[in-house]
Design a protein around this motif. Structure first.
Motif, short mmCIF file in Angstrom:
data_model
loop_
_atom_site.label_atom_id
_atom_site.label_comp_id
_atom_site.label_asym_id
_atom_site.label_seq_id
_atom_site.Cartn_x
_atom_site.Cartn_y
_atom_site.Cartn_z
N ALA A 71 0.83 -1.20 0.00
CA ALA A 71 0.00 0.00 0.00
C ALA A 71 0.87 1.26 0.00
O ALA A 71 0.63 2.20 -0.76
CB ALA A 71 -0.94 0.00 1.20
N ALA A 72 1.91 1.26 0.83
CA ALA A 72 2.81 2.41 0.90
C ALA A 72 3.58 2.58 -0.42
O ALA A 72 3.77 3.71 -0.89
CB ALA A 72 3.78 2.25 2.07
N ALA A 73 4.00 1.47 -1.01
CA ALA A 73 4.69 1.53 -2.30
C ALA A 73 3.76 2.10 -3.36
O ALA A 73 4.18 2.93 -4.19
CB ALA A 73 5.19 0.14 -2.71
N SER A 74 2.50 1.69 -3.34
CA SER A 74 1.52 2.24 -4.29
C SER A 74 1.43 3.75 -4.14
O SER A 74 1.44 4.49 -5.13
CB SER A 74 0.14 1.63 -4.06
OG SER A 74 0.14 0.26 -4.34
N ALA A 75 1.33 4.20 -2.90
CA ALA A 75 1.23 5.64 -2.65
C ALA A 75 2.45 6.38 -3.18
O ALA A 75 2.32 7.42 -3.84
CB ALA A 75 1.06 5.90 -1.15
N LEU A 76 3.64 5.86 -2.91
CA LEU A 76 4.86 6.54 -3.33
C LEU A 76 5.07 6.50 -4.85
O LEU A 76 5.58 7.45 -5.44
CB LEU A 76 6.07 5.96 -2.62
CG LEU A 76 6.14 6.24 -1.12
CD1 LEU A 76 7.32 5.51 -0.49
CD2 LEU A 76 6.22 7.73 -0.85
#
Length: 161
Positions: A71-76
């Motif tokens: 999820a964090a990778a998607s955001a970044l």
């Protein structure tokens, strides 16, 4: 090294270079995004699959960490597009490019960790924790080498900054 080898044109001014580099970055993100989206989707449906009941507490913890990392990778990895949209025509493309580059690299690091965690969860269903951990670490090292070490070695031999 010739200008064509470095991807630079001797006639290219600073504005043209920044424009080109920003377009290149956004195109590169178009490659990474489907991968993180597929991984995230896989992780979202994993708990409702039949085999998930066999995942032990360590596997569940790694699963949840991988879900959060994806999820964090998607955001970044999506952030550079929104950053670019919000700062559109602000006159500071170089700042947009540098910030977006950092966001993309951080996103790739988180994606690597999420992939390695997902590999651990699957390997943990098939093998003992120690073997699953070894496979996950090998996966992380594999990605680290090709995504970071190899480009950094090349950059160092070229004398780049």
């Amino acid at each position: 090294m010739t200008p064509s080898d470095s991807g630079e044109n001797e006639q290219e001014n600073k504005k043209e270079r920044i424009d080109r580099e920003l377009i290149e970055l956004l195109n590169e993100l178009r490659v990474a995004l489907p991968g993180v989206q597929v991984l995230f989707a896989f992780l979202l449906v994993l708990p409702v699959s039949q085999g998930f009941a066999k995942v032990d507490s360590i596997g569940r913890a790694i699963y949840f960490a991988s879900l959060l990392l994806a999820a964090a990778a998607s955001a970044l990895l999506i952030a550079p597009s929104s950053y670019h949209r919000i700062h559109f025509r602000s006159g500071n493309k170089e700042h947009i490019l540098l910030t977006s580059n950092r966001l993309a690299i951080a996103g790739l690091i988180l994606l690597e960790l999420a992939i390695s965690g997902a590999i651990f969860v699957i390997a943990n269903l098939l093998f003992a924790n120690a073997v699953a951990a070894l496979i996950a670490v090998a996966t992380a090292l594999w990605f680290t080498y090709f995504w970071f070490v190899l480009p950094l070695l090349r950059k160092r031999t070229e004398g780049g900054t």
